[in-house]
Design a protein around this motif. Structure first.
Motif, PDB file in Angstrom:
ATOM      1  N   ASN A 167       0.827  -1.210   0.000  1.00 36.04           N
ATOM      2  CA  ASN A 167       0.000   0.000   0.000  1.00 36.04           C
ATOM      3  C   ASN A 167       0.859   1.258   0.000  1.00 36.04           C
ATOM      4  O   ASN A 167       0.579   2.235  -0.707  1.00 36.04           O
ATOM      5  N   LEU A 168       1.922   1.226   0.815  1.00 35.97           N
ATOM      6  CA  LEU A 168       2.802   2.405   0.889  1.00 35.97           C
ATOM      7  C   LEU A 168       3.499   2.650  -0.437  1.00 35.97           C
ATOM      8  O   LEU A 168       3.600   3.795  -0.898  1.00 35.97           O
ATOM      9  N   SER A 186       2.476   1.728  -3.425  1.00 36.86           N
ATOM     10  CA  SER A 186       1.484   2.187  -4.406  1.00 36.86           C
ATOM     11  C   SER A 186       1.180   3.670  -4.222  1.00 36.86           C
ATOM     12  O   SER A 186       1.138   4.442  -5.192  1.00 36.86           O
ATOM     13  N   LYS A 187       0.969   4.080  -2.982  1.00 42.06           N
ATOM     14  CA  LYS A 187       0.719   5.493  -2.709  1.00 42.06           C
ATOM     15  C   LYS A 187       1.916   6.347  -3.112  1.00 42.06           C
ATOM     16  O   LYS A 187       1.760   7.466  -3.629  1.00 42.06           O
ATOM     17  N   LEU A 188       3.116   5.809  -2.871  1.00 47.04           N
ATOM     18  CA  LEU A 188       4.322   6.560  -3.218  1.00 47.04           C
ATOM     19  C   LEU A 188       4.416   6.772  -4.721  1.00 47.04           C
ATOM     20  O   LEU A 188       4.747   7.870  -5.195  1.00 47.04           O
ATOM     21  N   GLU A 220       1.907   6.865  -6.853  1.00 44.50           N
ATOM     22  CA  GLU A 220       0.871   7.828  -7.233  1.00 44.50           C
ATOM     23  C   GLU A 220       1.315   9.261  -6.947  1.00 44.50           C
ATOM     24  O   GLU A 220       1.137  10.169  -7.772  1.00 44.50           O
ATOM     25  N   GLN A 221       1.886   9.460  -5.783  1.00 46.18           N
ATOM     26  CA  GLN A 221       2.326  10.805  -5.426  1.00 46.18           C
ATOM     27  C   GLN A 221       3.459  11.275  -6.330  1.00 46.18           C
ATOM     28  O   GLN A 221       3.534  12.443  -6.710  1.00 46.18           O
ATOM     29  N   GLU A 228       2.001  12.328  -9.648  1.00 45.13           N
ATOM     30  CA  GLU A 228       1.345  13.629  -9.516  1.00 45.13           C
ATOM     31  C   GLU A 228       2.365  14.759  -9.502  1.00 45.13           C
ATOM     32  O   GLU A 228       2.165  15.816 -10.110  1.00 45.13           O
TER      33      GLU A 228
END
Length: 485
Positions: free
Chosen positions: A367-368, A370-372, A374-375, A378
């Motif tokens: 999860n971490l 994946s979020k990383l 995405e960020q 962006e």
């Protein structure tokens, strides 16, 4: 002691404060200087304290009857007064005061108290000792009751006293001698008291040039108690001690395993010593048997050979026992290493478990990440938008084709200038080459004319053919000069 110089002479030679000029003051009853001249009183006390410590650690202080001299313990009795007696100044009259002052300052500690006390010698109690009270403000009341006079009596306090300065010096030498043992195994760091006294005694030298004076058993008891209780460098139970390492903080006493290890080490040392003695004995008996044979003494030769055979059998038995003990010692060391390894693995397992708990498992890591991602995507998008906005910040879009055309014109102009410069340089080089060819032609023409005229005339100037030739030569030379101009 009869072949040695007196203690007074020894102190004069080795103690800076015992100069001959000071001996009358040091041997006098300087107790009254406590109030009349405190500085002089303290100087005499310090001189005697240093002298007594020096005499003790050098082995010159008298020992109790029937025992070896102690290097860490001072024996205070009539024998000390006799040993310090001077033919000229008599006995030191204030020696009792010196001993009591040293006791009050804890420079000397009674032997029994030192060995049995559970508190460190560096502990400073809130309540002062009776010796300090006698010299303080409460001294007046105690003197009125006669107590202070008893504490400050002129008689010599009798007993055995540990010299703290000597013990501290021995502790430093012990630490220097055994410093490498901190990285050794448990087997190498564990000793019996008797084995250590035999093995390391000669390495502990408290006084240079002390004629091989060694620590006594009493000295070793004092030293081991000091290292265990006051310095926390070893574990000691009265017969066995072990040098501590940071990993031993959880073990605060000698275990049965430590006692067994110390016994095995001591027995190995004893058997090794016996094998050396037996090997020497066998060599001596062999020489004796050969000498008896040469002397034709058959009985002596047979006796020597029989004794040699018995010694060889004893040596064989000692070697067999020694081999077995060394094998046991190797197994103990291996087992000790295995225990240490298991402890390290157990600790490492707990550390990894704790770290994995802090990580939170595979799902949390996915999860971490994946979020990383995405960020990060962006952030890249924002940077792209900002870059596009920066190109129009000066007031409109820039015509890229116009810029390219202008650049091509600049490059073409630069190339034309380069070609013109090269053509000009080539023209200059061609003119130079044509000038050189013209000069070569003129030189060739001159050579042919000279050959046609012939050699230089030999006759007198102005006569016959020679004159005509000279005139022709002069004409040609003038013609060449005109052409060249």
């Amino acid at each position: 002691m009869s072949n040695q110089p007196s203690l007074v002479d020894y102190l004069v030679q080795h103690e800076p404060s015992f100069r001959k000029a000071r001996l009358p003051a040091l041997y006098s009853d300087f107790t009254t200087l406590r109030t009349l001249n405190p500085d002089g009183y303290q100087a005499n006390i310090s001189a005697w304290r240093s002298a007594l410590a020096h005499l003790t650690r050098s082995g010159w202080a008298p020992a109790p009857k029937g025992s070896t001299p102690n290097l860490l313990v001072l024996n205070s009795d009539e024998s000390l007064l006799r040993a310090l007696e001077s033919k000229k100044y008599g006995r030191p009259l204030a020696l009792g005061t010196v001993i009591r002052e040293a006791l009050a300052a804890k420079d000397l500690v009674p032997l029994h108290d030192f060995l049995t006390s559970q508190t460190t010698i560096y502990y400073q109690p809130w309540l002062p000792s009776p010796w300090a009270v006698a010299g303080g403000v409460a001294g007046w009341a105690l003197r009125q009751l006669g107590v202070a006079d008893w504490l400050r009596g002129n008689g010599l306090p009798k007993g055995q006293y540990v010299v703290i300065a000597n013990v501290q010096e021995a502790g430093k030498q012990f630490a220097a001698t055994t410093a490498s043992a901190l990285t050794d195994s448990r087997f190498e760091r564990t000793w019996s008291k008797a084995h250590f006294l035999h093995t390391y005694n000669e390495q502990v030298k408290l006084e240079q040039g002390s004629d091989g004076k060694l620590l006594s058993e009493t000295d070793l008891d004092v030293l081991l108690v000091f290292l265990s209780r006051d310095k926390d460098l070893i574990l000691y139970d009265g017969s066995t001690f072990k040098i501590k390492t940071p990993s031993d903080q959880q073990h605060q006493s000698i275990t049965p395993e430590d006692t067994t290890v110390a016994s095995i080490k001591e027995l190995i040392s004893s058997l090794t010593h016996q094998t050396h003695l037996l090997a020497g004995r066998i060599s001596e008996l062999d020489k004796a048997a050969r000498a008896a044979v040469q002397a034709k003494n058959r009985i002596a030769a047979l006796a020597a050979l029989k004794q040699k055979k018995l010694a060889e059998q004893s040596l064989e038995g000692r070697y067999a026992s020694l081999t077995q003990l060394e094998a046991v010692a190797a197994q103990i060391q291996q087992a000790s290493d295995s225990v240490a390894m298991m402890k390290i693995m157990e600790t490492s397992s707990r550390v990894l478990e704790s770290l994995n708990e802090q990580v939170g498992g595979v799902d949390r890591v996915e999860n971490l990440t994946s979020k990383l991602r995405e960020q990060m995507a962006e952030v890249d998008e924002v940077n792209t938008i900002l870059a596009e906005a920066g190109t129009t910040a000066a007031g409109g879009m820039v015509d890229e084709e116009e810029i390219d055309e202008e650049l091509e014109e600049m490059l073409a102009e630069q190339e034309k200038e380069k070609q013109d410069r090269e053509e000009k340089e080539e023209g200059e080089r061609e003119r130079d080459r044509e000038r050189e060819r013209e000069q070569e032609r003129e030189a060739e023409e001159l050579r042919r004319r000279l050959e046609a005229i012939g050699g230089v005339p030999v006759g007198e100037p102005g006569t016959g053919t020679g004159s005509r030739r000279e005139r022709e030569m002069e004409r040609l030379m003038k013609g060449m000069s005109i052409d060249e101009d």
